[in-house]
Design a protein around this motif. Structure first.
Motif, PDB file in Angstrom:
ATOM      1  N   ILE A 105     -45.164  -4.269  36.318  1.00 49.64           N
ATOM      2  CA  ILE A 105     -45.159  -5.369  35.343  1.00 49.64           C
ATOM      3  C   ILE A 105     -44.407  -6.545  35.951  1.00 49.64           C
ATOM      4  O   ILE A 105     -44.865  -7.683  35.923  1.00 49.64           O
ATOM      5  N   LYS A 106     -43.263  -6.237  36.536  1.00 47.15           N
ATOM      6  CA  LYS A 106     -42.410  -7.292  37.095  1.00 47.15           C
ATOM      7  C   LYS A 106     -43.158  -8.111  38.157  1.00 47.15           C
ATOM      8  O   LYS A 106     -43.075  -9.332  38.157  1.00 47.15           O
ATOM      9  N   VAL A 107     -43.881  -7.447  39.037  1.00 45.30           N
ATOM     10  CA  VAL A 107     -44.566  -8.225  40.077  1.00 45.30           C
ATOM     11  C   VAL A 107     -45.831  -8.902  39.554  1.00 45.30           C
ATOM     12  O   VAL A 107     -46.312  -9.861  40.153  1.00 45.30           O
ATOM     13  N   ALA A 108     -46.373  -8.404  38.433  1.00 41.41           N
ATOM     14  CA  ALA A 108     -47.630  -8.966  37.920  1.00 41.41           C
ATOM     15  C   ALA A 108     -47.401 -10.139  36.968  1.00 41.41           C
ATOM     16  O   ALA A 108     -48.335 -10.872  36.659  1.00 41.41           O
ATOM     17  N   VAL A 109     -46.169 -10.310  36.498  1.00 43.35           N
ATOM     18  CA  VAL A 109     -45.903 -11.479  35.659  1.00 43.35           C
ATOM     19  C   VAL A 109     -45.747 -12.692  36.571  1.00 43.35           C
ATOM     20  O   VAL A 109     -45.107 -12.624  37.611  1.00 43.35           O
ATOM     21  N   ASN A 110     -46.388 -13.781  36.185  1.00 40.16           N
ATOM     22  CA  ASN A 110     -46.435 -14.990  36.997  1.00 40.16           C
ATOM     23  C   ASN A 110     -45.023 -15.526  37.293  1.00 40.16           C
ATOM     24  O   ASN A 110     -44.339 -16.043  36.419  1.00 40.16           O
ATOM     25  N   ARG A 111     -44.616 -15.398  38.557  1.00 40.06           N
ATOM     26  CA  ARG A 111     -43.224 -15.772  38.893  1.00 40.06           C
ATOM     27  C   ARG A 111     -42.990 -17.274  38.790  1.00 40.06           C
ATOM     28  O   ARG A 111     -41.895 -17.710  38.496  1.00 40.06           O
ATOM     29  N   LYS A 112     -44.060 -18.053  39.016  1.00 37.96           N
ATOM     30  CA  LYS A 112     -43.910 -19.505  38.894  1.00 37.96           C
ATOM     31  C   LYS A 112     -43.694 -19.897  37.426  1.00 37.96           C
ATOM     32  O   LYS A 112     -42.855 -20.733  37.105  1.00 37.96           O
ATOM     33  N   ALA A 113     -44.460 -19.262  36.542  1.00 40.79           N
ATOM     34  CA  ALA A 113     -44.308 -19.558  35.106  1.00 40.79           C
ATOM     35  C   ALA A 113     -42.902 -19.185  34.634  1.00 40.79           C
ATOM     36  O   ALA A 113     -42.278 -19.916  33.862  1.00 40.79           O
ATOM     37  N   LEU A 114     -42.402 -18.057  35.095  1.00 44.67           N
ATOM     38  CA  LEU A 114     -41.028 -17.658  34.747  1.00 44.67           C
ATOM     39  C   LEU A 114     -40.038 -18.711  35.232  1.00 44.67           C
ATOM     40  O   LEU A 114     -39.184 -19.175  34.475  1.00 44.67           O
ATOM     41  N   ALA A 115     -40.176 -19.095  36.500  1.00 43.75           N
ATOM     42  CA  ALA A 115     -39.238 -20.063  37.091  1.00 43.75           C
ATOM     43  C   ALA A 115     -39.321 -21.411  36.370  1.00 43.75           C
ATOM     44  O   ALA A 115     -38.298 -22.029  36.071  1.00 43.75           O
TER      45      ALA A 115
ATOM     46  N   LYS B 188     -55.308   3.787  26.141  1.00 42.84           N
ATOM     47  CA  LYS B 188     -55.301   2.692  27.120  1.00 42.84           C
ATOM     48  C   LYS B 188     -54.036   1.851  27.051  1.00 42.84           C
ATOM     49  O   LYS B 188     -53.232   1.970  26.139  1.00 42.84           O
ATOM     50  N   GLY B 189     -53.894   0.964  28.000  1.00 42.50           N
ATOM     51  CA  GLY B 189     -52.720   0.095  28.114  1.00 42.50           C
ATOM     52  C   GLY B 189     -52.326   0.014  29.572  1.00 42.50           C
ATOM     53  O   GLY B 189     -53.176  -0.136  30.437  1.00 42.50           O
ATOM     54  N   GLY B 190     -51.036   0.103  29.846  1.00 39.46           N
ATOM     55  CA  GLY B 190     -50.574   0.111  31.235  1.00 39.46           C
ATOM     56  C   GLY B 190     -49.984  -1.217  31.674  1.00 39.46           C
ATOM     57  O   GLY B 190     -50.042  -2.224  30.975  1.00 39.46           O
ATOM     58  N   SER B 191     -49.427  -1.182  32.878  1.00 41.09           N
ATOM     59  CA  SER B 191     -48.683  -2.328  33.399  1.00 41.09           C
ATOM     60  C   SER B 191     -49.494  -3.629  33.476  1.00 41.09           C
ATOM     61  O   SER B 191     -48.988  -4.685  33.101  1.00 41.09           O
ATOM     62  N   PRO B 192     -50.747  -3.593  33.963  1.00 40.36           N
ATOM     63  CA  PRO B 192     -51.474  -4.862  34.054  1.00 40.36           C
ATOM     64  C   PRO B 192     -51.741  -5.466  32.676  1.00 40.36           C
ATOM     65  O   PRO B 192     -51.746  -6.676  32.518  1.00 40.36           O
TER      66      PRO B 192
END
Lengths: 213, 213
Positions: A79-89, A192-196
Protein backbone atom coordinates in the motif's frame (compact mmCIF):
# COMPACT_ATOMS: atom_id res chain seq x y z
CA UNK A 1 1.49 5.33 -30.81
CA UNK A 2 4.51 6.40 -28.78
CA UNK A 3 3.25 9.94 -28.15
CA UNK A 4 -0.12 8.54 -27.10
CA UNK A 5 1.26 5.98 -24.66
CA UNK A 6 3.75 8.51 -23.26
CA UNK A 7 1.01 10.73 -21.85
CA UNK A 8 -0.23 9.13 -18.63
CA UNK A 9 -2.77 11.90 -18.04
CA UNK A 10 -4.48 11.22 -21.39
CA UNK A 11 -4.38 7.45 -20.83
CA UNK A 12 -6.00 7.85 -17.43
CA UNK A 13 -8.65 10.22 -18.78
CA UNK A 14 -9.56 7.78 -21.57
CA UNK A 15 -9.54 4.85 -19.11
CA UNK A 16 -12.02 6.61 -16.85
CA UNK A 17 -14.24 7.37 -19.87
CA UNK A 18 -14.24 3.67 -20.78
CA UNK A 19 -15.07 2.71 -17.18
CA UNK A 20 -17.94 5.23 -17.02
CA UNK A 21 -19.25 3.91 -20.35
CA UNK A 22 -19.11 0.27 -19.29
CA UNK A 23 -20.68 0.94 -15.89
CA UNK A 24 -23.68 1.97 -17.98
CA UNK A 25 -26.74 2.69 -15.86
CA UNK A 26 -24.82 2.03 -12.65
CA UNK A 27 -24.16 5.52 -11.29
CA UNK A 28 -22.83 6.81 -7.96
CA UNK A 29 -23.07 10.07 -6.00
CA UNK A 30 -20.31 12.44 -7.21
CA UNK A 31 -18.25 12.27 -3.99
CA UNK A 32 -17.84 8.51 -4.29
CA UNK A 33 -17.94 7.98 -8.09
CA UNK A 34 -14.26 8.82 -8.57
CA UNK A 35 -13.26 6.42 -5.80
CA UNK A 36 -15.28 3.54 -7.25
CA UNK A 37 -13.90 4.21 -10.72
CA UNK A 38 -10.30 4.38 -9.49
CA UNK A 39 -10.71 0.97 -7.84
CA UNK A 40 -11.98 -0.45 -11.15
CA UNK A 41 -9.13 1.33 -12.96
CA UNK A 42 -6.61 -0.39 -10.68
CA UNK A 43 -8.10 -3.89 -10.91
CA UNK A 44 -9.84 -3.92 -14.33
CA UNK A 45 -12.58 -5.62 -12.33
CA UNK A 46 -16.09 -4.15 -12.52
CA UNK A 47 -17.33 -6.35 -9.70
CA UNK A 48 -15.90 -3.77 -7.29
CA UNK A 49 -18.79 -1.45 -8.19
CA UNK A 50 -21.02 -3.87 -6.27
CA UNK A 51 -18.57 -4.76 -3.49
CA UNK A 52 -17.54 -1.32 -2.26
CA UNK A 53 -19.52 0.29 0.53
CA UNK A 54 -19.28 3.74 2.16
CA UNK A 55 -20.59 4.22 5.69
CA UNK A 56 -21.00 7.04 8.22
CA UNK A 57 -19.80 9.96 6.04
CA UNK A 58 -16.61 8.11 5.23
CA UNK A 59 -15.40 10.37 2.43
CA UNK A 60 -16.14 13.65 4.22
CA UNK A 61 -14.48 12.49 7.42
CA UNK A 62 -11.44 11.08 5.62
CA UNK A 63 -10.95 14.29 3.66
CA UNK A 64 -11.14 16.39 6.82
CA UNK A 65 -8.44 14.18 8.37
CA UNK A 66 -6.18 14.64 5.34
CA UNK A 67 -6.82 18.40 5.33
CA UNK A 68 -5.82 18.45 9.00
CA UNK A 69 -2.53 16.73 8.08
CA UNK A 70 -3.31 13.45 9.86
CA UNK A 71 -1.17 10.41 9.00
CA UNK A 72 -2.34 7.28 7.20
CA UNK A 73 -1.46 3.90 8.69
CA UNK A 74 -1.26 1.06 6.13
CA UNK A 75 -0.91 -2.61 7.06
CA UNK A 76 1.31 -3.50 4.07
CA UNK A 77 4.40 -2.12 2.35
CA UNK A 78 2.59 -2.62 -0.94
CA UNK A 79 0.00 0.00 0.00
CA UNK A 80 2.78 2.36 1.01
CA UNK A 81 4.60 2.09 -2.31
CA UNK A 82 1.38 2.20 -4.35
CA UNK A 83 0.10 5.45 -2.87
CA UNK A 84 1.17 8.36 -5.06
CA UNK A 85 4.25 9.77 -3.32
CA UNK A 86 4.04 13.06 -5.20
CA UNK A 87 0.43 13.61 -4.10
CA UNK A 88 1.44 12.89 -0.50
CA UNK A 89 4.37 15.31 -0.70
CA UNK A 90 2.29 18.02 -2.40
CA UNK A 91 -0.10 17.98 0.56
CA UNK A 92 2.59 17.34 3.21
CA UNK A 93 1.02 14.04 4.15
CA UNK A 94 2.60 10.85 5.36
CA UNK A 95 1.77 7.15 5.14
CA UNK A 96 3.34 4.79 7.65
CA UNK A 97 3.59 1.01 8.04
CA UNK A 98 5.13 -0.64 11.08
CA UNK A 99 4.85 -4.34 10.21
CA UNK A 100 8.54 -4.69 9.30
CA UNK A 101 9.87 -2.67 12.27
CA UNK A 102 12.31 -4.58 14.47
CA UNK A 103 10.50 -3.78 17.72
CA UNK A 104 7.23 -4.98 16.18
CA UNK A 105 8.73 -8.26 14.94
CA UNK A 106 10.32 -8.85 18.38
CA UNK A 107 7.13 -8.17 20.34
CA UNK A 108 5.03 -10.31 18.00
CA UNK A 109 7.38 -13.25 18.47
CA UNK A 110 7.48 -12.87 22.25
CA UNK A 111 3.69 -12.57 22.55
CA UNK A 112 2.81 -15.17 19.91
CA UNK A 113 0.61 -12.76 17.93
CA UNK A 114 0.89 -11.51 14.35
CA UNK A 115 3.18 -8.64 13.41
CA UNK A 116 0.07 -7.06 11.88
CA UNK A 117 -1.54 -6.95 15.33
CA UNK A 118 1.48 -5.35 16.98
CA UNK A 119 1.97 -2.94 14.08
CA UNK A 120 -1.65 -1.84 14.46
CA UNK A 121 -1.18 -1.35 18.21
CA UNK A 122 1.84 0.85 17.51
CA UNK A 123 -0.24 2.93 15.10
CA UNK A 124 -3.09 3.18 17.62
CA UNK A 125 -0.60 4.64 20.11
CA UNK A 126 0.07 7.53 17.73
CA UNK A 127 -2.55 10.30 17.91
CA UNK A 128 -1.36 11.80 14.64
CA UNK A 129 -2.73 8.80 12.70
CA UNK A 130 -6.28 9.54 11.45
CA UNK A 131 -6.80 6.97 8.70
CA UNK A 132 -6.32 3.22 9.10
CA UNK A 133 -6.03 1.34 5.82
CA UNK A 134 -6.05 -2.46 5.86
CA UNK A 135 -5.54 -4.52 2.73
CA UNK A 136 -4.15 -7.74 4.09
CA UNK A 137 -4.51 -8.70 7.75
CA UNK A 138 -7.85 -9.58 9.34
CA UNK A 139 -5.95 -9.55 12.68
CA UNK A 140 -5.08 -5.86 12.19
CA UNK A 141 -8.71 -5.03 11.44
CA UNK A 142 -9.97 -7.00 14.47
CA UNK A 143 -7.46 -5.21 16.74
CA UNK A 144 -8.61 -1.85 15.42
CA UNK A 145 -12.29 -2.71 15.96
CA UNK A 146 -11.52 -3.89 19.50
CA UNK A 147 -9.75 -0.62 20.36
CA UNK A 148 -12.64 1.43 18.99
CA UNK A 149 -15.31 -0.58 20.83
CA UNK A 150 -13.45 -0.17 24.14
CA UNK A 151 -13.16 3.59 23.59
CA UNK A 152 -9.40 3.54 23.09
CA UNK A 153 -9.48 4.76 19.48
CA UNK A 154 -11.66 6.99 17.34
CA UNK A 155 -10.33 6.97 13.78
CA UNK A 156 -11.42 9.50 11.16
CA UNK A 157 -11.64 6.79 8.52
CA UNK A 158 -11.10 3.05 8.18
CA UNK A 159 -10.42 1.50 4.80
CA UNK A 160 -11.35 -2.13 5.45
CA UNK A 161 -10.25 -4.34 2.58
CA UNK A 162 -8.39 -7.48 3.70
CA UNK A 163 -8.38 -9.96 0.81
CA UNK A 164 -8.59 -13.70 1.09
CA UNK A 165 -10.43 -16.96 1.38
CA UNK A 166 -10.12 -17.57 5.12
CA UNK A 167 -11.31 -14.95 7.61
CA UNK A 168 -11.10 -11.86 5.40
CA UNK A 169 -14.82 -11.48 4.65
CA UNK A 170 -15.72 -12.06 8.31
CA UNK A 171 -13.28 -9.40 9.52
CA UNK A 172 -14.91 -6.89 7.21
CA UNK A 173 -18.42 -7.88 8.32
CA UNK A 174 -17.28 -7.08 11.88
CA UNK A 175 -17.16 -3.41 10.85
CA UNK A 176 -20.97 -3.52 11.21
CA UNK A 177 -20.38 -3.34 14.96
CA UNK A 178 -19.03 0.19 14.52
CA UNK A 179 -22.19 1.57 12.93
CA UNK A 180 -23.77 2.31 16.31
CA UNK A 181 -20.71 4.42 17.12
CA UNK A 182 -20.89 6.26 13.79
CA UNK A 183 -17.33 5.32 12.83
CA UNK A 184 -16.64 6.19 9.18
CA UNK A 185 -15.44 3.38 6.95
CA UNK A 186 -15.04 2.31 3.36
CA UNK A 187 -15.33 -1.44 2.97
CA UNK A 188 -14.89 -4.05 0.25
CA UNK A 189 -17.44 -6.76 0.96
CA UNK A 190 -16.63 -10.44 0.40
CA UNK A 191 -13.27 -11.99 -0.41
CA UNK A 192 -11.88 -9.33 -2.70
CA UNK A 193 -9.84 -6.27 -1.78
CA UNK A 194 -6.11 -6.13 -1.14
CA UNK A 195 -3.30 -3.62 -1.21
CA UNK A 196 -3.83 -2.20 -4.73
CA UNK A 197 -7.52 -1.62 -3.97
CA UNK A 198 -6.68 0.17 -0.71
CA UNK A 199 -4.06 2.28 -2.50
CA UNK A 200 -6.58 3.19 -5.21
CA UNK A 201 -9.06 4.37 -2.56
CA UNK A 202 -6.37 6.43 -0.82
CA UNK A 203 -5.12 7.91 -4.09
CA UNK A 204 -8.67 8.90 -5.07
CA UNK A 205 -9.04 10.62 -1.70
CA UNK A 206 -5.70 12.44 -2.14
CA UNK A 207 -6.64 13.62 -5.63
CA UNK A 208 -9.77 15.22 -4.17
CA UNK A 209 -7.41 17.62 -2.38
CA UNK A 210 -6.12 18.76 -5.78
CA UNK A 211 -3.79 17.02 -8.17
CA UNK A 212 -0.69 18.45 -9.78
CA UNK A 213 0.26 16.18 -12.67
CA UNK B 1 -10.03 -18.06 16.47
CA UNK B 2 -6.76 -16.30 17.26
CA UNK B 3 -4.62 -19.45 17.04
CA UNK B 4 -6.22 -20.29 13.71
CA UNK B 5 -5.62 -16.88 12.19
CA UNK B 6 -2.10 -16.71 13.60
CA UNK B 7 -0.95 -19.66 11.51
CA UNK B 8 -0.34 -18.34 7.99
CA UNK B 9 0.71 -21.76 6.71
CA UNK B 10 -2.63 -23.30 7.74
CA UNK B 11 -4.59 -20.35 6.33
CA UNK B 12 -2.80 -20.67 3.02
CA UNK B 13 -3.30 -24.42 2.90
CA UNK B 14 -7.03 -24.04 3.54
CA UNK B 15 -7.26 -21.21 1.00
CA UNK B 16 -5.72 -23.39 -1.69
CA UNK B 17 -8.15 -26.20 -0.84
CA UNK B 18 -11.07 -23.80 -1.27
CA UNK B 19 -9.67 -22.58 -4.58
CA UNK B 20 -9.19 -26.16 -5.86
CA UNK B 21 -12.75 -26.98 -4.78
CA UNK B 22 -14.27 -23.97 -6.47
CA UNK B 23 -12.28 -24.46 -9.66
CA UNK B 24 -14.26 -27.69 -9.91
CA UNK B 25 -13.68 -29.53 -13.16
CA UNK B 26 -11.19 -26.92 -14.34
CA UNK B 27 -7.83 -28.62 -13.86
CA UNK B 28 -4.30 -27.76 -14.92
CA UNK B 29 -1.06 -29.70 -15.50
CA UNK B 30 0.78 -30.04 -12.17
CA UNK B 31 3.65 -27.67 -13.11
CA UNK B 32 1.26 -24.79 -13.71
CA UNK B 33 -1.59 -25.55 -11.29
CA UNK B 34 0.15 -23.99 -8.28
CA UNK B 35 0.89 -20.83 -10.27
CA UNK B 36 -2.72 -20.44 -11.42
CA UNK B 37 -3.99 -21.05 -7.88
CA UNK B 38 -1.58 -18.56 -6.35
CA UNK B 39 -2.81 -15.87 -8.75
CA UNK B 40 -6.40 -16.61 -7.70
CA UNK B 41 -5.27 -16.64 -4.05
CA UNK B 42 -3.82 -13.15 -4.49
CA UNK B 43 -6.78 -11.63 -6.31
CA UNK B 44 -9.76 -13.68 -5.10
CA UNK B 45 -10.67 -13.61 -8.78
CA UNK B 46 -11.36 -16.93 -10.51
CA UNK B 47 -11.41 -15.30 -13.93
CA UNK B 48 -7.60 -15.57 -13.93
CA UNK B 49 -7.96 -19.31 -14.51
CA UNK B 50 -9.14 -18.42 -18.02
CA UNK B 51 -6.86 -15.43 -18.62
CA UNK B 52 -3.47 -16.92 -17.80
CA UNK B 53 -1.45 -18.51 -20.57
CA UNK B 54 1.88 -20.37 -20.54
CA UNK B 55 3.95 -20.52 -23.72
CA UNK B 56 7.19 -22.09 -24.93
CA UNK B 57 8.11 -24.06 -21.80
CA UNK B 58 7.76 -20.95 -19.66
CA UNK B 59 7.86 -22.65 -16.26
CA UNK B 60 10.77 -24.95 -17.05
CA UNK B 61 12.85 -22.16 -18.54
CA UNK B 62 12.05 -19.74 -15.69
CA UNK B 63 13.00 -22.33 -13.08
CA UNK B 64 16.30 -23.03 -14.82
CA UNK B 65 17.06 -19.30 -14.75
CA UNK B 66 16.32 -19.10 -11.02
CA UNK B 67 18.39 -22.20 -10.34
CA UNK B 68 21.26 -20.55 -12.22
CA UNK B 69 20.94 -17.51 -9.94
CA UNK B 70 19.73 -15.11 -12.64
CA UNK B 71 18.15 -11.82 -11.54
CA UNK B 72 14.51 -10.83 -11.94
CA UNK B 73 13.73 -7.40 -13.38
CA UNK B 74 10.36 -5.97 -12.29
CA UNK B 75 8.81 -2.83 -13.77
CA UNK B 76 7.21 -1.64 -10.49
CA UNK B 77 8.26 -1.19 -6.86
CA UNK B 78 5.02 -2.94 -5.89
CA UNK B 79 6.20 -6.18 -7.49
CA UNK B 80 9.52 -5.84 -5.69
CA UNK B 81 7.94 -5.46 -2.25
CA UNK B 82 5.32 -8.16 -2.92
CA UNK B 83 7.79 -10.88 -3.84
CA UNK B 84 8.63 -12.95 -0.76
CA UNK B 85 11.95 -11.53 0.45
CA UNK B 86 12.71 -14.59 2.57
CA UNK B 87 12.25 -16.90 -0.41
CA UNK B 88 14.57 -14.72 -2.47
CA UNK B 89 17.19 -14.68 0.31
CA UNK B 90 16.91 -18.43 0.90
CA UNK B 91 17.83 -19.05 -2.73
CA UNK B 92 20.29 -16.14 -3.00
CA UNK B 93 18.17 -14.47 -5.64
CA UNK B 94 17.63 -10.82 -6.39
CA UNK B 95 14.81 -8.74 -7.85
CA UNK B 96 15.63 -5.31 -9.26
CA UNK B 97 13.62 -2.33 -10.46
CA UNK B 98 15.22 0.72 -12.06
CA UNK B 99 12.21 2.96 -12.71
CA UNK B 100 12.93 5.27 -9.77
CA UNK B 101 16.70 5.52 -10.39
CA UNK B 102 17.98 9.07 -10.89
CA UNK B 103 19.86 8.28 -14.10
CA UNK B 104 16.72 6.64 -15.51
CA UNK B 105 14.48 9.60 -14.64
CA UNK B 106 17.02 12.02 -16.17
CA UNK B 107 17.42 10.07 -19.42
CA UNK B 108 13.65 9.63 -19.78
CA UNK B 109 13.09 13.38 -19.44
CA UNK B 110 15.86 14.26 -21.92
CA UNK B 111 14.65 11.75 -24.51
CA UNK B 112 10.91 12.31 -23.98
CA UNK B 113 10.20 8.62 -23.34
CA UNK B 114 8.77 6.86 -20.27
CA UNK B 115 10.93 5.95 -17.29
CA UNK B 116 9.60 2.40 -17.81
CA UNK B 117 11.25 2.30 -21.24
CA UNK B 118 14.60 3.54 -19.95
CA UNK B 119 14.42 1.26 -16.89
CA UNK B 120 13.83 -1.70 -19.21
CA UNK B 121 16.80 -0.68 -21.39
CA UNK B 122 19.00 -0.57 -18.28
CA UNK B 123 17.83 -4.07 -17.34
CA UNK B 124 18.45 -5.32 -20.89
CA UNK B 125 22.05 -4.09 -20.58
CA UNK B 126 22.59 -6.44 -17.65
CA UNK B 127 23.35 -10.02 -18.68
CA UNK B 128 22.65 -11.31 -15.17
CA UNK B 129 18.90 -10.57 -15.60
CA UNK B 130 17.06 -13.68 -16.83
CA UNK B 131 13.42 -12.96 -16.00
CA UNK B 132 11.54 -9.84 -17.04
CA UNK B 133 8.31 -9.25 -15.12
CA UNK B 134 5.96 -6.50 -16.25
CA UNK B 135 2.81 -5.60 -14.35
CA UNK B 136 2.29 -2.02 -15.32
CA UNK B 137 3.92 -0.49 -18.36
CA UNK B 138 3.02 -1.49 -21.93
CA UNK B 139 6.02 0.64 -23.01
CA UNK B 140 8.38 -1.62 -21.02
CA UNK B 141 6.89 -4.72 -22.64
CA UNK B 142 7.11 -3.22 -26.15
CA UNK B 143 10.76 -2.27 -25.57
CA UNK B 144 11.55 -5.81 -24.44
CA UNK B 145 9.81 -7.35 -27.46
CA UNK B 146 11.71 -4.97 -29.79
CA UNK B 147 15.07 -5.98 -28.28
CA UNK B 148 14.24 -9.66 -28.63
CA UNK B 149 13.07 -9.35 -32.23
CA UNK B 150 16.28 -7.53 -33.21
CA UNK B 151 18.39 -10.22 -31.54
CA UNK B 152 19.63 -7.96 -28.74
CA UNK B 153 18.00 -9.94 -25.92
CA UNK B 154 17.08 -13.54 -25.20
CA UNK B 155 15.28 -13.72 -21.84
CA UNK B 156 14.70 -16.98 -20.01
CA UNK B 157 11.16 -15.92 -19.09
CA UNK B 158 8.82 -13.00 -19.60
CA UNK B 159 5.91 -12.43 -17.23
CA UNK B 160 3.67 -10.19 -19.34
CA UNK B 161 0.85 -8.74 -17.26
CA UNK B 162 0.41 -4.98 -17.73
CA UNK B 163 -3.03 -4.03 -16.44
CA UNK B 164 -5.30 -1.38 -17.86
CA UNK B 165 -7.93 -0.11 -20.22
CA UNK B 166 -5.72 1.61 -22.80
CA UNK B 167 -2.94 -0.29 -24.55
CA UNK B 168 -2.36 -3.04 -21.98
CA UNK B 169 -4.17 -5.87 -23.78
CA UNK B 170 -2.52 -4.95 -27.08
CA UNK B 171 0.97 -4.98 -25.56
CA UNK B 172 0.34 -8.51 -24.29
CA UNK B 173 -1.01 -9.67 -27.65
CA UNK B 174 2.30 -8.48 -29.15
CA UNK B 175 3.98 -11.37 -27.30
CA UNK B 176 2.55 -13.58 -30.07
CA UNK B 177 5.37 -12.25 -32.26
CA UNK B 178 7.87 -14.08 -30.04
CA UNK B 179 6.36 -17.54 -30.60
CA UNK B 180 8.36 -18.07 -33.78
CA UNK B 181 11.50 -17.45 -31.73
CA UNK B 182 10.39 -19.84 -28.99
CA UNK B 183 10.69 -17.20 -26.25
CA UNK B 184 9.13 -18.46 -23.00
CA UNK B 185 6.41 -16.32 -21.48
CA UNK B 186 3.54 -16.33 -19.02
CA UNK B 187 0.81 -13.91 -20.03
CA UNK B 188 -2.42 -12.56 -18.60
CA UNK B 189 -4.72 -11.98 -21.55
CA UNK B 190 -7.07 -8.99 -21.70
CA UNK B 191 -7.16 -5.99 -19.39
CA UNK B 192 -6.41 -7.69 -16.11
CA UNK B 193 -3.04 -8.36 -14.51
CA UNK B 194 -0.97 -5.91 -12.48
CA UNK B 195 1.75 -5.99 -9.85
CA UNK B 196 0.11 -8.38 -7.34
CA UNK B 197 -0.57 -10.89 -10.12
CA UNK B 198 3.04 -10.70 -11.32
CA UNK B 199 4.30 -11.09 -7.74
CA UNK B 200 2.03 -14.13 -7.24
CA UNK B 201 3.46 -15.77 -10.36
CA UNK B 202 7.03 -15.06 -9.23
CA UNK B 203 6.35 -16.29 -5.70
CA UNK B 204 4.84 -19.52 -7.05
CA UNK B 205 7.98 -20.03 -9.14
CA UNK B 206 10.23 -19.36 -6.13
CA UNK B 207 8.28 -21.82 -3.97
CA UNK B 208 8.94 -24.52 -6.58
CA UNK B 209 12.61 -24.24 -5.59
CA UNK B 210 11.62 -25.25 -2.04
CA UNK B 211 9.96 -23.20 0.66
CA UNK B 212 11.11 -22.75 4.23
CA UNK B 213 8.17 -21.34 6.19
Amino acid sequence: MTAYINNPKEIEKRSFEIITEELGGKTFPPEIADIVKRVIHTTADFEYADLIEFKNNAVESGLKALEAGKKIYADTSMIKVAVNRKALADHQLEIVNYVHDEDVAKAAKERGVTRSTVGMEKALDDDSVGIFAIGNAPTALYKLIEFIKTGKAKPDLIVGAPIGFVGAAESKEALDELDALGVPYIRINGRKGGSPVVAAILNAMLYKLGRDW
